[in-house]
Design a protein around this motif. Structure first.
Motif, PDB file in Angstrom:
ATOM      1  N   GLY A   1       0.789  -1.231   0.000  1.00  0.00           N
ATOM      2  CA  GLY A   1       0.000   0.000   0.000  1.00  0.00           C
ATOM      3  C   GLY A   1       0.818   1.277   0.000  1.00  0.00           C
ATOM      4  O   GLY A   1       0.261   2.382   0.066  1.00  0.00           O
ATOM      5  N   LEU A   2       2.143   1.154  -0.088  1.00  0.00           N
ATOM      6  CA  LEU A   2       3.000   2.340  -0.066  1.00  0.00           C
ATOM      7  C   LEU A   2       2.771   3.227  -1.289  1.00  0.00           C
ATOM      8  O   LEU A   2       2.658   2.742  -2.412  1.00  0.00           O
ATOM      9  CB  LEU A   2       4.465   1.930  -0.017  1.00  0.00           C
ATOM     10  N   ASP A   3       2.735   4.523  -1.048  1.00  0.00           N
ATOM     11  CA  ASP A   3       2.577   5.519  -2.099  1.00  0.00           C
ATOM     12  C   ASP A   3       3.666   6.567  -1.896  1.00  0.00           C
ATOM     13  O   ASP A   3       3.834   7.091  -0.789  1.00  0.00           O
ATOM     14  CB  ASP A   3       1.187   6.152  -2.018  1.00  0.00           C
ATOM     15  N   ILE A   4       4.411   6.887  -2.944  1.00  0.00           N
ATOM     16  CA  ILE A   4       5.580   7.751  -2.782  1.00  0.00           C
ATOM     17  C   ILE A   4       5.210   9.142  -2.270  1.00  0.00           C
ATOM     18  O   ILE A   4       5.942   9.723  -1.457  1.00  0.00           O
ATOM     19  CB  ILE A   4       6.384   7.865  -4.109  1.00  0.00           C
ATOM     20  N   LYS A   5       4.089   9.695  -2.712  1.00  0.00           N
ATOM     21  CA  LYS A   5       3.722  11.036  -2.256  1.00  0.00           C
ATOM     22  C   LYS A   5       3.377  11.050  -0.771  1.00  0.00           C
ATOM     23  O   LYS A   5       3.762  11.973  -0.047  1.00  0.00           O
ATOM     24  CB  LYS A   5       2.550  11.566  -3.088  1.00  0.00           C
TER      25      LYS A   5
ATOM     26  N   LYS B   1       9.940 -10.918  -0.197  1.00  0.00           N
ATOM     27  CA  LYS B   1      10.896 -10.321  -1.137  1.00  0.00           C
ATOM     28  C   LYS B   1      10.205  -9.850  -2.410  1.00  0.00           C
ATOM     29  O   LYS B   1      10.549  -8.797  -2.965  1.00  0.00           O
ATOM     30  CB  LYS B   1      11.997 -11.331  -1.465  1.00  0.00           C
ATOM     31  N   GLU B   2       9.242 -10.620  -2.873  1.00  0.00           N
ATOM     32  CA  GLU B   2       8.502 -10.217  -4.074  1.00  0.00           C
ATOM     33  C   GLU B   2       7.778  -8.894  -3.839  1.00  0.00           C
ATOM     34  O   GLU B   2       7.809  -7.993  -4.680  1.00  0.00           O
ATOM     35  CB  GLU B   2       7.499 -11.304  -4.457  1.00  0.00           C
ATOM     36  N   SER B   3       7.129  -8.787  -2.693  1.00  0.00           N
ATOM     37  CA  SER B   3       6.416  -7.556  -2.358  1.00  0.00           C
ATOM     38  C   SER B   3       7.384  -6.384  -2.224  1.00  0.00           C
ATOM     39  O   SER B   3       7.109  -5.276  -2.723  1.00  0.00           O
ATOM     40  CB  SER B   3       5.649  -7.749  -1.045  1.00  0.00           C
ATOM     41  N   TYR B   4       8.527  -6.617  -1.588  1.00  0.00           N
ATOM     42  CA  TYR B   4       9.526  -5.562  -1.387  1.00  0.00           C
ATOM     43  C   TYR B   4      10.065  -5.070  -2.729  1.00  0.00           C
ATOM     44  O   TYR B   4      10.171  -3.855  -2.968  1.00  0.00           O
ATOM     45  CB  TYR B   4      10.660  -6.092  -0.514  1.00  0.00           C
ATOM     46  N   ASN B   5      10.404  -5.994  -3.611  1.00  0.00           N
ATOM     47  CA  ASN B   5      10.973  -5.622  -4.910  1.00  0.00           C
ATOM     48  C   ASN B   5       9.959  -4.880  -5.781  1.00  0.00           C
ATOM     49  O   ASN B   5      10.316  -3.921  -6.476  1.00  0.00           O
ATOM     50  CB  ASN B   5      11.481  -6.870  -5.633  1.00  0.00           C
ATOM     51  N   LYS B   6       8.721  -5.313  -5.731  1.00  0.00           N
ATOM     52  CA  LYS B   6       7.677  -4.620  -6.485  1.00  0.00           C
ATOM     53  C   LYS B   6       7.510  -3.197  -5.967  1.00  0.00           C
ATOM     54  O   LYS B   6       7.356  -2.248  -6.753  1.00  0.00           O
ATOM     55  CB  LYS B   6       6.343  -5.371  -6.379  1.00  0.00           C
ATOM     56  N   ALA B   7       7.537  -3.057  -4.650  1.00  0.00           N
ATOM     57  CA  ALA B   7       7.396  -1.729  -4.052  1.00  0.00           C
ATOM     58  C   ALA B   7       8.567  -0.837  -4.455  1.00  0.00           C
ATOM     59  O   ALA B   7       8.382   0.347  -4.776  1.00  0.00           O
ATOM     60  CB  ALA B   7       7.315  -1.836  -2.531  1.00  0.00           C
ATOM     61  N   ALA B   8       9.779  -1.387  -4.458  1.00  0.00           N
ATOM     62  CA  ALA B   8      10.956  -0.615  -4.843  1.00  0.00           C
ATOM     63  C   ALA B   8      10.834  -0.120  -6.280  1.00  0.00           C
ATOM     64  O   ALA B   8      11.108   1.060  -6.578  1.00  0.00           O
ATOM     65  CB  ALA B   8      12.216  -1.463  -4.684  1.00  0.00           C
ATOM     66  N   ASN B   9      10.399  -0.984  -7.173  1.00  0.00           N
ATOM     67  CA  ASN B   9      10.231  -0.599  -8.584  1.00  0.00           C
ATOM     68  C   ASN B   9       9.110   0.429  -8.749  1.00  0.00           C
ATOM     69  O   ASN B   9       9.246   1.399  -9.501  1.00  0.00           O
ATOM     70  CB  ASN B   9       9.917  -1.828  -9.431  1.00  0.00           C
ATOM     71  N   ARG B  10       8.013   0.199  -8.041  1.00  0.00           N
ATOM     72  CA  ARG B  10       6.863   1.099  -8.153  1.00  0.00           C
ATOM     73  C   ARG B  10       7.189   2.488  -7.613  1.00  0.00           C
ATOM     74  O   ARG B  10       6.884   3.513  -8.235  1.00  0.00           O
ATOM     75  CB  ARG B  10       5.679   0.504  -7.392  1.00  0.00           C
ATOM     76  N   LEU B  11       7.826   2.532  -6.450  1.00  0.00           N
ATOM     77  CA  LEU B  11       8.162   3.817  -5.840  1.00  0.00           C
ATOM     78  C   LEU B  11       9.201   4.575  -6.660  1.00  0.00           C
ATOM     79  O   LEU B  11       9.154   5.800  -6.754  1.00  0.00           O
ATOM     80  CB  LEU B  11       8.677   3.599  -4.417  1.00  0.00           C
ATOM     81  N   LEU B  12      10.121   3.850  -7.262  1.00  0.00           N
ATOM     82  CA  LEU B  12      11.123   4.497  -8.118  1.00  0.00           C
ATOM     83  C   LEU B  12      10.454   5.138  -9.330  1.00  0.00           C
ATOM     84  O   LEU B  12      10.772   6.280  -9.697  1.00  0.00           O
ATOM     85  CB  LEU B  12      12.168   3.469  -8.568  1.00  0.00           C
ATOM     86  N   ARG B  13       9.526   4.432  -9.932  1.00  0.00           N
ATOM     87  CA  ARG B  13       8.798   4.984 -11.080  1.00  0.00           C
ATOM     88  C   ARG B  13       8.012   6.226 -10.675  1.00  0.00           C
ATOM     89  O   ARG B  13       8.029   7.250 -11.363  1.00  0.00           O
ATOM     90  CB  ARG B  13       7.848   3.921 -11.646  1.00  0.00           C
ATOM     91  N   GLU B  14       7.331   6.144  -9.521  1.00  0.00           N
ATOM     92  CA  GLU B  14       6.529   7.268  -9.049  1.00  0.00           C
ATOM     93  C   GLU B  14       7.416   8.462  -8.709  1.00  0.00           C
ATOM     94  O   GLU B  14       7.069   9.614  -9.020  1.00  0.00           O
ATOM     95  CB  GLU B  14       5.710   6.848  -7.820  1.00  0.00           C
ATOM     96  N   PHE B  15       8.546   8.194  -8.052  1.00  0.00           N
ATOM     97  CA  PHE B  15       9.453   9.281  -7.675  1.00  0.00           C
ATOM     98  C   PHE B  15       9.998   9.972  -8.918  1.00  0.00           C
ATOM     99  O   PHE B  15      10.053  11.214  -8.987  1.00  0.00           O
ATOM    100  CB  PHE B  15      10.610   8.749  -6.823  1.00  0.00           C
ATOM    101  N   ALA B  16      10.402   9.178  -9.907  1.00  0.00           N
ATOM    102  CA  ALA B  16      10.948   9.755 -11.139  1.00  0.00           C
ATOM    103  C   ALA B  16       9.909  10.606 -11.851  1.00  0.00           C
ATOM    104  O   ALA B  16      10.222  11.683 -12.390  1.00  0.00           O
ATOM    105  CB  ALA B  16      11.437   8.634 -12.062  1.00  0.00           C
ATOM    106  N   THR B  17       8.673  10.154 -11.845  1.00  0.00           N
ATOM    107  CA  THR B  17       7.596  10.898 -12.507  1.00  0.00           C
ATOM    108  C   THR B  17       7.302  12.210 -11.795  1.00  0.00           C
ATOM    109  O   THR B  17       7.107  13.255 -12.430  1.00  0.00           O
ATOM    110  CB  THR B  17       6.315  10.046 -12.556  1.00  0.00           C
ATOM    111  N   ASP B  18       7.279  12.163 -10.460  1.00  0.00           N
ATOM    112  CA  ASP B  18       6.838  13.320  -9.679  1.00  0.00           C
ATOM    113  C   ASP B  18       7.961  14.289  -9.300  1.00  0.00           C
ATOM    114  O   ASP B  18       7.713  15.486  -9.158  1.00  0.00           O
ATOM    115  CB  ASP B  18       6.149  12.849  -8.391  1.00  0.00           C
TER     116      ASP B  18
END
Length: 246
Positions: A33-37, A209-226
């Motif tokens: 449920g993590l959201d970068i903002k 680990k699967e959840s952690y890695n997905k979160a890392a990829n998702r947050l990186l994409r969101e951070f780069a966008t925002d």
């Protein structure tokens, strides 16, 4: 004399299995449920700049690692020790506020009230006072039952120095080995908790680990966008404005 001099090993092992499932399940839900903002609203952007972090992935890894470290300690404390203490003592989950475990010893006409805490550094002055009030309220149940009343704060790991100063307390504080020995009559029980886990934790590693890695990829994409410029560099002014502006 211990509160309890025997325990059901199968019940304890079952409680540990359920506690581990709840721990990993709750932690994974948090990570998913993590959201970068939402995260960056609570972080200190000046600190990241002061540490010369110029990589979005470096910031995201720092954020995610700190989040998991904080969350896992809280979640583990909330879901792991209490059910094990209940199973080990043969007692029941207490209905009284601020009391986690009640044990009724009919043979000796004693009611034990136990507040189960993770480690020995959980109280400040106000929370300790509330705990004392909760013990006082719970003592009325023993009075109604015409039973002797004993109250404990049990810290499930660590050590607690006994204070010889001040007025006598209405409760005892026991930590680590002493607490588990009091609940079970077994001086080695605090070590056996590790043994009872066996290989149970390993079955959750892959999904975590699967959840952690997905979160890392998702947050990186969101951070780069925002918060990154077109050239990929971090837009510090935008990040600070988002965090601290109007």
């Amino acid at each position: 004399m211990a509160i309890n001099n025997t325990y059901d090993e199968q019940a304890v092992t079952k409680a540990i299995a359920e506690a581990l499932e709840n721990f990993y399940g709750s932690l994974i839900v948090k990570i998913d449920g993590l959201d970068i903002k939402k995260v960056m609203k609570r972080k200190n952007p000046y600190l990241y700049r002061a540490k010369a972090m110029e990589s979005a992935s470096e910031i995201v890894e720092s954020v995610l690692s700190a989040f998991v470290s904080s969350s896992e300690e809280t979640i583990f404390g909330n879901c792991f020790f209490e059910p094990i203490a209940i199973a080990a003592s043969g007692g029941n989950k207490a209905l009284a506020e601020g009391i986690d475990l009640m044990i009724q010893d009919n043979e000796n006409n004693v009611i034990y009230a136990v507040a189960v805490k993770s480690g020995p550094s959980v109280f400040n002055a106000d929370s300790k006072k509330r705990q004392e009030q909760n013990f006082t309220a719970a003592s009325k149940l023993a009075q109604q039952a015409k039973a002797r009343y004993e109250a404990y704060i049990g810290y499930c790991y660590g050590k607690k120095k006994e204070s010889g100063r001040g007025k006598p307390k209405m409760y005892q504080e026991l930590a680590g080995k002493k607490f588990w020995a009091e609940l079970t009559g077994d001086e080695e029980f605090y070590k056996k908790i590790i043994t009872f886990m066996g290989t149970m934790p390993e079955q959750y590693v892959a999904s975590y680990k699967e959840s952690y890695n997905k979160a890392a990829n998702r947050l990186l994409r969101e951070f780069a966008t925002d918060f990154c410029k077109e050239d990929g560099s971090i837009d510090w002014e935008k990040l600070v404005e988002f965090n601290s502006g109007d």
